[in-house]
Design a protein around this motif. Structure first.
Motif, PDB file in Angstrom:
ATOM      1  N   MET A   1      43.584  45.975  43.883  1.00 13.70           N
ATOM      2  CA  MET A   1      44.348  44.793  43.454  1.00 13.70           C
ATOM      3  C   MET A   1      45.771  45.224  43.102  1.00 13.70           C
ATOM      4  O   MET A   1      45.977  46.211  42.391  1.00 13.70           O
ATOM      5  CB  MET A   1      43.664  44.153  42.232  1.00 13.70           C
ATOM      6  N   LEU A   2      46.755  44.489  43.610  1.00 14.93           N
ATOM      7  CA  LEU A   2      48.165  44.809  43.393  1.00 14.93           C
ATOM      8  C   LEU A   2      48.761  43.798  42.434  1.00 14.93           C
ATOM      9  O   LEU A   2      48.824  42.597  42.722  1.00 14.93           O
ATOM     10  CB  LEU A   2      48.912  44.793  44.730  1.00 14.93           C
ATOM     11  N   VAL A   3      49.176  44.266  41.277  1.00 13.12           N
ATOM     12  CA  VAL A   3      49.761  43.396  40.253  1.00 13.12           C
ATOM     13  C   VAL A   3      51.271  43.354  40.446  1.00 13.12           C
ATOM     14  O   VAL A   3      51.923  44.411  40.559  1.00 13.12           O
ATOM     15  CB  VAL A   3      49.415  43.911  38.842  1.00 13.12           C
ATOM     16  N   ALA A   4      51.828  42.158  40.496  1.00  9.98           N
ATOM     17  CA  ALA A   4      53.274  41.942  40.590  1.00  9.98           C
ATOM     18  C   ALA A   4      53.887  42.672  41.779  1.00  9.98           C
ATOM     19  O   ALA A   4      55.028  43.132  41.717  1.00  9.98           O
ATOM     20  CB  ALA A   4      53.960  42.363  39.293  1.00  9.98           C
ATOM     21  N   ASP A   5      53.115  42.785  42.871  1.00  8.81           N
ATOM     22  CA  ASP A   5      53.584  43.423  44.112  1.00  8.81           C
ATOM     23  C   ASP A   5      54.048  44.855  43.891  1.00  8.81           C
ATOM     24  O   ASP A   5      54.867  45.372  44.667  1.00  8.81           O
ATOM     25  CB  ASP A   5      54.732  42.605  44.745  1.00  8.81           C
ATOM     26  N   ARG A   6      53.520  45.500  42.820  1.00  9.80           N
ATOM     27  CA  ARG A   6      54.032  46.836  42.504  1.00  9.80           C
ATOM     28  C   ARG A   6      52.974  47.797  41.979  1.00  9.80           C
ATOM     29  O   ARG A   6      52.985  48.975  42.332  1.00  9.80           O
ATOM     30  CB  ARG A   6      55.161  46.709  41.471  1.00  9.80           C
ATOM     31  N   TYR A   7      52.048  47.305  41.159  1.00 11.37           N
ATOM     32  CA  TYR A   7      51.124  48.195  40.446  1.00 11.37           C
ATOM     33  C   TYR A   7      49.733  48.079  41.058  1.00 11.37           C
ATOM     34  O   TYR A   7      49.072  47.048  40.940  1.00 11.37           O
ATOM     35  CB  TYR A   7      51.097  47.847  38.959  1.00 11.37           C
ATOM     36  N   LEU A   8      49.300  49.143  41.727  1.00 10.15           N
ATOM     37  CA  LEU A   8      48.000  49.170  42.390  1.00 10.15           C
ATOM     38  C   LEU A   8      46.956  49.623  41.377  1.00 10.15           C
ATOM     39  O   LEU A   8      46.957  50.772  40.931  1.00 10.15           O
ATOM     40  CB  LEU A   8      48.039  50.121  43.581  1.00 10.15           C
ATOM     41  N   LEU A   9      46.058  48.692  41.015  1.00 10.01           N
ATOM     42  CA  LEU A   9      45.068  48.998  39.990  1.00 10.01           C
ATOM     43  C   LEU A   9      44.003  49.930  40.537  1.00 10.01           C
ATOM     44  O   LEU A   9      43.550  49.784  41.678  1.00 10.01           O
ATOM     45  CB  LEU A   9      44.420  47.708  39.477  1.00 10.01           C
ATOM     46  N   GLY A  10      43.593  50.861  39.693  1.00 16.15           N
ATOM     47  CA  GLY A  10      42.526  51.797  40.046  1.00 16.15           C
ATOM     48  C   GLY A  10      41.353  51.641  39.100  1.00 16.15           C
ATOM     49  O   GLY A  10      40.676  50.620  39.088  1.00 16.15           O
ATOM     50  N   GLU A  11      41.131  52.641  38.261  1.00 16.73           N
ATOM     51  CA  GLU A  11      39.978  52.656  37.363  1.00 16.73           C
ATOM     52  C   GLU A  11      40.205  51.749  36.159  1.00 16.73           C
ATOM     53  O   GLU A  11      41.283  51.729  35.561  1.00 16.73           O
ATOM     54  CB  GLU A  11      39.743  54.092  36.875  1.00 16.73           C
ATOM     55  N   LEU A  12      39.173  50.980  35.784  1.00 20.69           N
ATOM     56  CA  LEU A  12      39.206  50.194  34.549  1.00 20.69           C
ATOM     57  C   LEU A  12      38.983  51.150  33.380  1.00 20.69           C
ATOM     58  O   LEU A  12      37.937  51.786  33.281  1.00 20.69           O
ATOM     59  CB  LEU A  12      38.129  49.106  34.566  1.00 20.69           C
ATOM     60  N   LEU A  13      39.974  51.254  32.501  1.00 22.08           N
ATOM     61  CA  LEU A  13      39.898  52.200  31.394  1.00 22.08           C
ATOM     62  C   LEU A  13      39.257  51.595  30.150  1.00 22.08           C
ATOM     63  O   LEU A  13      38.700  52.326  29.329  1.00 22.08           O
ATOM     64  CB  LEU A  13      41.307  52.713  31.043  1.00 22.08           C
ATOM     65  N   GLY A  14      39.368  50.289  29.979  1.00 25.07           N
ATOM     66  CA  GLY A  14      38.792  49.682  28.783  1.00 25.07           C
ATOM     67  C   GLY A  14      38.958  48.177  28.800  1.00 25.07           C
ATOM     68  O   GLY A  14      39.823  47.624  29.488  1.00 25.07           O
TER      69      GLY A  14
END
Length: 285
Positions: A1-14
């Motif tokens: 999932m790409l947030v704000a066309d910039r941040y590619l989400l990886g592992e859910l930390l919490g």
């Protein structure tokens, strides 16, 4: 999932009362970051302006003991905050793993956390939600404080259900003046930090009750059990200073800078100095 066309989400930390935290890759700068997606779908214009103010406030804090804030905004109806990625556990995780921590380690954490709070207080920023889950350890053991300024924003903008969750989650560390409905000040952060240190030493917070309301009354009216009654290896001076941090009246607590300086030294290892006894007046001749 790409947030704000910039941040590619990886592992859910919490996941917690305020939202989710993800490890992510900043596709523009090519670095690992943490992205906090805040709960709620109320990213309207007025909420966005309040969040922007809080995030800008947090971003002004430049200190080794404060998690750096890089970016913020709204995306698909949710607010997001991009922060420095802290690769170690939170103190909440440390408590779950170990139950209690040694006094010398707690003293080191106290000095670092108080130094970060003092830096914020000098900028006029009060954290409002100091708790084990917001105090994190980097890979080298450096303590860092997260979520500066965001707690107030979430409390103001979330749904009623989330606000109830916030009260339940934070009342364990809530200063008496806040329990009475007064504004949070720097001394409120010192009290909350005192509650955290107490829990690290004793394995339980200074006050606990089955209902948030009963717990608030304890913060206002009850005296904490001295930590040495839970474990004898807590130095007497450490205990005495910690109980000062938990004073009911804000003006009776030390400042965050005083706490940082005191725990950075060796005074916490010593027996507390006895109170000065006034000398009797000489007898009249």
């Amino acid at each position: 999932m790409l947030v704000a066309d910039r941040y590619l989400l990886g592992e859910l930390l919490g996941r917690g009362g305020m939202g989710e935290v993800w490890q992510a890759q900043d596709q523009v700068l090519g670095r690992q970051v943490a992205v906090k997606l805040l709960l709620g779908d109320d990213a309207d214009e007025s909420a966005a302006s309040r969040f922007r103010l809080e995030a800008q406030t947090a971003a002004r804090l430049n200190h080794p003991q404060v998690v750096a804030v890089y970016d913020f905004g709204a995306w698909e109806g949710r607010f997001y905050l991009v922060m420095e990625l802290v690769r170690g556990p939170s103190l909440a995780q440390e408590l779950t793993t170990y139950g209690t921590l040694a006094p010398d380690r707690v003293a080191g954490m106290a000095a670092q956390a108080a130094a970060g709070l003092a830096a914020a207080h000098r900028q006029g920023v009060v954290h409002r939600d100091v708790k084990p889950g917001n105090l994190m350890l980097d890979a080298d053991g450096t303590l860092k404080i997260g979520d500066f300024g965001i707690a107030r924003f979430v409390d103001e903008t979330s749904t009623a259900l989330t606000r109830v969750g916030q009260i339940v989650g934070t009342s364990t560390y809530l200063a008496p003046e806040r329990a009475l409905g007064r504004m949070a000040g720097p001394a409120s952060d010192v009290y909350a930090l005192g509650c955290v240190l107490y829990q690290l030493l004793a394995g339980q917070p200074p006050f606990w009750a089955d209902s948030p309301t009963a717990l608030l009354y304890l913060h206002v009216d009850a005296a904490p059990v001295p930590p040495r009654q839970h474990r004898a290896d807590v130095p007497p001076a450490f205990e005495a200073y910690l109980l000062r941090m938990l004073a009911k009246q804000p003006e009776e607590r030390p400042s965050a800078q005083e706490v940082a300086d005191w725990f950075a030294g060796t005074s916490w290892r010593e027996a507390p100095r006895p109170a000065a006894v006034p000398m009797p007046a000489p007898a009249a001749q």
